[in-house]
Design a protein around this motif. Structure first.
Motif, mmCIF file in Angstrom:
data_model
loop_
_atom_site.group_PDB
_atom_site.id
_atom_site.type_symbol
_atom_site.label_atom_id
_atom_site.label_comp_id
_atom_site.label_asym_id
_atom_site.label_seq_id
_atom_site.Cartn_x
_atom_site.Cartn_y
_atom_site.Cartn_z
ATOM 1 N N LEU A 30 0.829 -1.213 0.000
ATOM 2 C CA LEU A 30 0.000 0.000 0.000
ATOM 3 C C LEU A 30 0.859 1.257 0.000
ATOM 4 O O LEU A 30 0.543 2.242 -0.679
ATOM 5 C CB LEU A 30 -0.920 -0.003 1.216
ATOM 6 C CG LEU A 30 -2.069 -1.012 1.205
ATOM 7 C CD1 LEU A 30 -2.832 -0.962 2.516
ATOM 8 C CD2 LEU A 30 -3.006 -0.748 0.036
ATOM 9 N N LEU A 31 1.960 1.209 0.753
ATOM 10 C CA LEU A 31 2.865 2.356 0.782
ATOM 11 C C LEU A 31 3.468 2.612 -0.596
ATOM 12 O O LEU A 31 3.522 3.757 -1.064
ATOM 13 C CB LEU A 31 3.968 2.113 1.802
ATOM 14 C CG LEU A 31 5.041 3.205 1.932
ATOM 15 C CD1 LEU A 31 4.438 4.463 2.534
ATOM 16 C CD2 LEU A 31 6.206 2.721 2.768
ATOM 17 N N LEU A 32 3.915 1.545 -1.251
ATOM 18 C CA LEU A 32 4.510 1.711 -2.578
ATOM 19 C C LEU A 32 3.475 2.168 -3.602
ATOM 20 O O LEU A 32 3.819 2.880 -4.549
ATOM 21 C CB LEU A 32 5.138 0.391 -3.031
ATOM 22 C CG LEU A 32 6.365 -0.091 -2.255
ATOM 23 C CD1 LEU A 32 6.915 -1.380 -2.879
ATOM 24 C CD2 LEU A 32 7.451 0.966 -2.213
ATOM 25 N N SER A 33 2.222 1.761 -3.414
ATOM 26 C CA SER A 33 1.187 2.151 -4.376
ATOM 27 C C SER A 33 0.948 3.653 -4.370
ATOM 28 O O SER A 33 0.494 4.223 -5.365
ATOM 29 C CB SER A 33 -0.119 1.416 -4.077
ATOM 30 O OG SER A 33 -0.651 1.811 -2.822
ATOM 31 N N THR A 34 1.259 4.324 -3.258
ATOM 32 C CA THR A 34 1.074 5.776 -3.214
ATOM 33 C C THR A 34 2.083 6.510 -4.097
ATOM 34 O O THR A 34 1.883 7.693 -4.389
ATOM 35 C CB THR A 34 1.198 6.289 -1.767
ATOM 36 O OG1 THR A 34 2.517 6.001 -1.270
ATOM 37 C CG2 THR A 34 0.166 5.625 -0.871
ATOM 38 N N MET A 35 3.145 5.819 -4.509
ATOM 39 C CA MET A 35 4.140 6.468 -5.357
ATOM 40 C C MET A 35 3.605 6.768 -6.752
ATOM 41 O O MET A 35 4.150 7.629 -7.447
ATOM 42 C CB MET A 35 5.401 5.599 -5.448
ATOM 43 C CG MET A 35 6.120 5.410 -4.123
ATOM 44 S SD MET A 35 7.540 4.292 -4.219
ATOM 45 C CE MET A 35 8.609 5.207 -5.334
ATOM 46 N N VAL A 36 2.557 6.056 -7.170
ATOM 47 C CA VAL A 36 1.999 6.280 -8.507
ATOM 48 C C VAL A 36 0.897 7.332 -8.492
ATOM 49 O O VAL A 36 0.358 7.678 -9.540
ATOM 50 C CB VAL A 36 1.461 4.955 -9.095
ATOM 51 C CG1 VAL A 36 2.552 3.907 -9.148
ATOM 52 C CG2 VAL A 36 0.275 4.432 -8.289
ATOM 53 N N VAL A 37 0.541 7.836 -7.309
ATOM 54 C CA VAL A 37 -0.499 8.861 -7.205
ATOM 55 C C VAL A 37 0.131 10.229 -7.458
ATOM 56 O O VAL A 37 1.081 10.614 -6.768
ATOM 57 C CB VAL A 37 -1.164 8.839 -5.819
ATOM 58 C CG1 VAL A 37 -2.225 9.926 -5.722
ATOM 59 C CG2 VAL A 37 -1.769 7.473 -5.542
ATOM 60 N N PRO A 38 -0.340 10.992 -8.437
ATOM 61 C CA PRO A 38 0.229 12.326 -8.693
ATOM 62 C C PRO A 38 0.061 13.247 -7.493
ATOM 63 O O PRO A 38 -0.943 13.179 -6.774
ATOM 64 C CB PRO A 38 -0.585 12.826 -9.900
ATOM 65 C CG PRO A 38 -1.176 11.601 -10.514
ATOM 66 C CD PRO A 38 -1.399 10.635 -9.396
ATOM 67 N N ASP A 39 1.045 14.085 -7.282
ATOM 68 C CA ASP A 39 0.986 15.017 -6.152
ATOM 69 C C ASP A 39 -0.208 15.963 -6.247
ATOM 70 O O ASP A 39 -0.764 16.393 -5.228
ATOM 71 C CB ASP A 39 2.279 15.827 -6.079
ATOM 72 C CG ASP A 39 3.482 14.956 -5.733
ATOM 73 O OD1 ASP A 39 3.278 13.871 -5.144
ATOM 74 O OD2 ASP A 39 4.613 15.361 -6.056
ATOM 75 N N GLN A 40 -0.604 16.297 -7.486
ATOM 76 C CA GLN A 40 -1.704 17.239 -7.665
ATOM 77 C C GLN A 40 -3.018 16.699 -7.101
ATOM 78 O O GLN A 40 -3.889 17.471 -6.686
ATOM 79 C CB GLN A 40 -1.886 17.573 -9.147
ATOM 80 C CG GLN A 40 -0.753 18.368 -9.763
ATOM 81 C CD GLN A 40 0.463 17.522 -10.097
ATOM 82 O OE1 GLN A 40 0.443 16.302 -9.913
ATOM 83 N NE2 GLN A 40 1.507 18.149 -10.616
#
Length: 278
Positions: free
Chosen positions: A112-122
């Motif tokens: 789950l932590l690694l999956s947040t890396m693909v979420v754009p900052d915007q």
């Protein structure tokens, strides 16, 4: 003589290629330094000027008059330094937990932590804005620092690096009576110093150059960071002072250069740590 000269001739194309690549890398930075010492008319002159001009002090004075150079640089250093230190501590603690402790749901949490890396900052701007409003932190340093303390890439990097550390080394320290914090400080930190140095450079670079979030959350001019203050110079007057803008851009590169020079040896060791392990 012919045999000794042949290897030099054979390596000449590679040397020329490396020299060309070095020139392409250094060229824009040299151009920035030269143009930051010129006035606006000289910047757009043709043929272009290749040597530094006489407007270094004048551009610095104009820049300080318009944005308060020392103030915005101090704001950026405080925010970037605090965010880097906090994110480094969080990455080390979380990476240590994921690498050396077995607990229920560890793999799921890590995925789950690694999956947040693909979420754009915007995508996170609106939720973060609402959180800062509810906490009453708008227009304050914590509003910029806190969202940057958890960096998934940093946790992943520390977890991967700590995974190669022998468990026997940690167990021996525990047998001697050391607590987990003592083990972390006396055993883990010295071994992970090169990786931490490399990570700190990336963290500081990201924190120093962030623009959108400080622009949203820091509303008063007294709280502005250097990138936001430089952006405000465009369109302040009918004639934009490009010499002052380029001087501010040149000043913004100084902290990163100092940090890299100080941590250069550790930085290179950290980047090569994974390649030297079998």
């Amino acid at each position: 003589m012919k045999n000794k000269a042949f290897p030099r001739i054979k390596g000449l194309p590679l040397t020329l290629l490396l020299a060309a690549v070095t020139g392409l890398s250094i060229g824009p930075f040299y151009w920035l330094i030269v143009m930051s010492t010129q006035n606006s008319n000289d910047i757009f002159a043709w043929p272009p000027k290749l040597l530094p001009g006489a407007n270094l002090v004048a551009n610095l004075m104009v820049l300080d008059e318009k944005i308060g150079l020392l103030r915005v640089v101090g704001n950026s250093l405080l925010i970037a330094g605090s965010q880097t230190l906090g994110a480094l501590i969080v990455s080390l603690l979380a990476g240590y937990a994921f690498a050396k402790f077995s607990f229920r749901g560890r793999t799921v949490l890590f995925v789950l932590l690694l999956s947040t890396m693909v979420v754009p900052d915007q995508v996170m701007l609106v939720p973060l804005f609402e959180m800062m409003m509810k906490f009453g932190l708008m227009d304050s340093y914590p509003s910029v620092i806190l969202p940057g303390l958890c960096v998934p890439f940093g946790i992943f990097l520390m977890r991967q690096a700590l995974g190669s550390m022998p468990n026997e080394l940690l167990d021996a320290a525990r047998v001697d009576g050391a607590g987990e914090l003592r083990v972390l400080w006396s055993i883990v930190v010295p071994v992970m110093r090169p990786v931490m140095a490399a990570l700190s450079v990336f963290l500081f670079l990201g924190a120093w150059n962030q623009f959108v979030w400080p622009l949203i959350t820091l509303r008063s001019p007294a709280m502005q960071t250097l990138p936001v203050a430089l952006a405000s110079l465009h369109g302040m007057q009918a004639n934009t002072d490009y010499g002052a803008i380029l001087m501010g851009t040149a000043v913004s590169t100084v902290p990163m250069m100092i940090l890299f020079v100080v941590l250069q040896r550790q930085f290179i060791s950290g980047l090569l740590a994974g390649a030297t392990k079998g």
